[in-house]
Each structure stands twice: as structure tokens, then as C-alpha cells.
Design a protein around this motif. Sequence first.
Motif, PDB file in Angstrom:
ATOM      1  N   GLY A   1      20.632  -0.008 -14.505  1.00 43.28           N
ATOM      2  CA  GLY A   1      19.581  -0.768 -13.859  1.00 43.28           C
ATOM      3  C   GLY A   1      19.031  -0.093 -12.615  1.00 43.28           C
ATOM      4  O   GLY A   1      19.150   1.125 -12.431  1.00 43.28           O
ATOM      5  N   GLU A   2      18.455  -0.907 -11.744  1.00 39.76           N
ATOM      6  CA  GLU A   2      17.740  -0.414 -10.578  1.00 39.76           C
ATOM      7  C   GLU A   2      18.701  -0.048  -9.456  1.00 39.76           C
ATOM      8  O   GLU A   2      19.611  -0.818  -9.145  1.00 39.76           O
ATOM      9  CB  GLU A   2      16.753  -1.478 -10.116  1.00 39.76           C
ATOM     10  N   LYS A   3      18.470   1.103  -8.851  1.00 34.28           N
ATOM     11  CA  LYS A   3      19.286   1.566  -7.729  1.00 34.28           C
ATOM     12  C   LYS A   3      18.687   1.076  -6.402  1.00 34.28           C
ATOM     13  O   LYS A   3      17.660   0.421  -6.362  1.00 34.28           O
ATOM     14  CB  LYS A   3      19.368   3.099  -7.725  1.00 34.28           C
ATOM     15  N   ARG A   4      19.355   1.449  -5.334  1.00 34.72           N
ATOM     16  CA  ARG A   4      18.904   1.041  -3.993  1.00 34.72           C
ATOM     17  C   ARG A   4      17.523   1.628  -3.712  1.00 34.72           C
ATOM     18  O   ARG A   4      17.239   2.770  -4.066  1.00 34.72           O
ATOM     19  CB  ARG A   4      19.924   1.534  -2.964  1.00 34.72           C
ATOM     20  N   TYR A   5      16.685   0.829  -3.061  1.00 34.10           N
ATOM     21  CA  TYR A   5      15.304   1.233  -2.737  1.00 34.10           C
ATOM     22  C   TYR A   5      15.222   1.581  -1.260  1.00 34.10           C
ATOM     23  O   TYR A   5      15.737   0.862  -0.399  1.00 34.10           O
ATOM     24  CB  TYR A   5      14.346   0.089  -3.058  1.00 34.10           C
ATOM     25  N   ALA A   6      14.567   2.687  -0.958  1.00 30.04           N
ATOM     26  CA  ALA A   6      14.345   3.098   0.438  1.00 30.04           C
ATOM     27  C   ALA A   6      12.873   2.879   0.770  1.00 30.04           C
ATOM     28  O   ALA A   6      11.988   3.499   0.152  1.00 30.04           O
ATOM     29  CB  ALA A   6      14.728   4.563   0.634  1.00 30.04           C
ATOM     30  N   ARG A   7      12.605   1.994   1.717  1.00 32.30           N
ATOM     31  CA  ARG A   7      11.210   1.763   2.092  1.00 32.30           C
ATOM     32  C   ARG A   7      10.618   3.010   2.733  1.00 32.30           C
ATOM     33  O   ARG A   7      11.266   3.651   3.562  1.00 32.30           O
ATOM     34  CB  ARG A   7      11.110   0.605   3.088  1.00 32.30           C
TER      35      ARG A   7
ATOM     36  N   VAL B   1       0.830  -1.211   0.000  1.00 34.61           N
ATOM     37  CA  VAL B   1       0.000   0.000   0.000  1.00 34.61           C
ATOM     38  C   VAL B   1       0.861   1.257   0.000  1.00 34.61           C
ATOM     39  O   VAL B   1       0.544   2.248  -0.670  1.00 34.61           O
ATOM     40  CB  VAL B   1      -0.943  -0.013   1.227  1.00 34.61           C
ATOM     41  N   ARG B   2       1.984   1.225   0.725  1.00 35.09           N
ATOM     42  CA  ARG B   2       2.842   2.404   0.854  1.00 35.09           C
ATOM     43  C   ARG B   2       4.108   2.312  -0.006  1.00 35.09           C
ATOM     44  O   ARG B   2       5.078   3.016   0.237  1.00 35.09           O
ATOM     45  CB  ARG B   2       3.239   2.587   2.322  1.00 35.09           C
ATOM     46  N   MET B   3       4.076   1.486  -1.022  1.00 34.14           N
ATOM     47  CA  MET B   3       5.272   1.275  -1.841  1.00 34.14           C
ATOM     48  C   MET B   3       5.700   2.571  -2.526  1.00 34.14           C
ATOM     49  O   MET B   3       4.891   3.287  -3.125  1.00 34.14           O
ATOM     50  CB  MET B   3       5.001   0.201  -2.898  1.00 34.14           C
ATOM     51  N   GLY B   4       7.004   2.881  -2.439  1.00 35.25           N
ATOM     52  CA  GLY B   4       7.546   4.091  -3.035  1.00 35.25           C
ATOM     53  C   GLY B   4       7.953   3.899  -4.486  1.00 35.25           C
ATOM     54  O   GLY B   4       7.725   2.844  -5.088  1.00 35.25           O
ATOM     55  N   GLU B   5       8.604   4.911  -5.040  1.00 35.86           N
ATOM     56  CA  GLU B   5       9.045   4.861  -6.426  1.00 35.86           C
ATOM     57  C   GLU B   5      10.347   4.061  -6.538  1.00 35.86           C
ATOM     58  O   GLU B   5      11.122   3.967  -5.595  1.00 35.86           O
ATOM     59  CB  GLU B   5       9.266   6.278  -6.959  1.00 35.86           C
ATOM     60  N   LEU B   6      10.567   3.483  -7.710  1.00 34.73           N
ATOM     61  CA  LEU B   6      11.819   2.801  -8.013  1.00 34.73           C
ATOM     62  C   LEU B   6      12.749   3.777  -8.729  1.00 34.73           C
ATOM     63  O   LEU B   6      12.315   4.558  -9.563  1.00 34.73           O
ATOM     64  CB  LEU B   6      11.563   1.577  -8.890  1.00 34.73           C
TER      65      LEU B   6
END
Length: 313
Positions: A306-312, A171-176
Motif C-alpha cells: 500500500g501507500e508509504k509515508r508522504y513528505a509534503r 497546487v504543490r502536491m507531491g508524488e505518492l
Amino acid sequence: MARLCAWVLVGLALAGCGAAPSGGEAGGGDVAAAAVAADPAFVAAQEAWRAERRADLRRPDGWASLVGLHWIELPAHYVGSGPTAGIRLAKGPERMGLLQQQRGQVFFTPEADARLTVDGEPAQGRFELFPESSPTPTVIGFDDGRGLVTLIERGGRKALRVKHAEAETLVRMGELDYWPADPSWRIQARFVPHPPGRTIQIVDILGQQEAQPNPGVVEFERDGVPYRLEALEGEDGGLFLVFADRTSGHESYAAGRYLSTAAPAAEGSVVVDFNRAYNPPCVFSDFATCPLPPAENRLDLAVTAGEKRYARP
């Protein structure tokens, strides 16, 4: 404790590839490579892949919907969200049913008022749970289909994996976040097959080790320097690569990233597009069992794609 030990292993394993590269090292040509102009069609294809990636993560049963991973330790457990449940769920009915292990098989007897489904049909009486690795895995539905329970096997152990469409991580998923699309990171590589039946030991984020099919090695060059990645089996004859690099623990996720390829051509050519390197599920949830890169796949190279580090959130 197992997860903590796994993180210690990751830190030790990546210590040698986490420092920023100097101009004389393998990653030193990346600044020049980043200047390569990407044509609109290439950028559009990458954007479409990223949109599909996010949509897949945001599915009600996607990786971000995980709310529990419960190891089956006893011959019998009562399952539910209530305080007396032996396996206590984060969501769902207070009393879901009785889970039993018998001679390597797992059975479930639902409570009469739990309103469960089994593979989409109303649950009626005791039934066997087949794991996700089987040809016909069992899916238990609860909360009118918003919640799902499946059986997984890892390192000889069994666990219930629980997903829910109202998981906070979903529900609270941020941007990639991604590096800019760069065609120089779409590399024509070569697949060198291993003898049939070869396996490689893969450790997961929980510290469990398991032999995985290892069909061959992928060889490629970056700035004139050769590199190799041991491949696992992917989908539809393709390859699955689990790797760490000099960005791991800095710009990208510390425990490495994943990359899938299409099936190699008959002569061995295969495209490895690092623009489509992505984060493992354990970036988004504490309840995933992510494989970690084997020692052979820790690249002395900064993969700035590619994809960088994700911050919850």
C-alpha cells in the motif's frame, strides 16, 4: 494543544508496534512473500487504482484543498478574510457574512457584495447551514466557486471546513509512494458480524472521542498467523478499516492507514487488499479530523503493502 495531545497519544499507542520485526516474529515471512510474482493484469489494476486515488486527491474540492477548520465557539461570528473577522479565512472575501448559532442550529447571513452561492445557486438572505452528516448538507461557494465552506460536527462541536482550489497543499502536491504491488497481500478474509447496534470508541487526530458503528470484525491470516481488525461502516455495505502496523512511524504514516473493502459475501468472505491501504487526509493537510486506529487494530505485523509515508513539498 488538542492536536499535540493527540500526537502524544499516537506515539504512545504505536510504541509497541513500531520496532523492526525479527525473523521469528509475525512479519518475518514478508521477504519471501515479496518475491511472489504479480501477473500483469493484477499490476495494471493496482496502477489504475493508484491513478484514481491521486486524481481524487487532486480534485479542486479534494482533501488536499483544505485551507481551514474553524470551530464555532460563540453565538455569533463574523466570517471573512479581513483582519476584523471573528472567524478569519485564509482565502476569500474580506467580509463574507454573519454566522449565528441558535438552539443547536447554525445560520448564515451573507454580505451583499460577497458573491456567495448556496448549493450552486446565488445566496439570497439568511439561510440555515446543514452539516455534512445530514442528508442534504449545505455548501457555500465563494471566489467564483474556487472556495467551498461546509459545516461539520465532531464530538458534539461544530466547525466550518474550508476548501480552496488554490490551496498550497493542492497546487504543490507531491508524488505518492507505494510498495510494489504484491498479490500475496490481497487476502481472502472472513467477516464475523457483531450484534446489531454495537459501537466502538474512536479517537481522532484532535483528541476527540466518538462512538462509531462497529458492524463486526475481519479475521485473516498472514504467514500462518491469525489477525483481527475491528471494522467500521464503509460505503455501499462495505467495511472501513483503520489500522496501524509495524511499519507505522517508519516506512508508513505514524498515525496509521485506512483500507476500504467491498460488502462481505453472505457467508462472510471478504477480500482485504492491503495493496490499497492509503494515508488519511491529515497527511496532506493540518485541517482534517482523521480517526485514529483503535487499540484492537494495532497489528503486530509489518504490512509492507500500500501507500508509504508522504513528505509534503
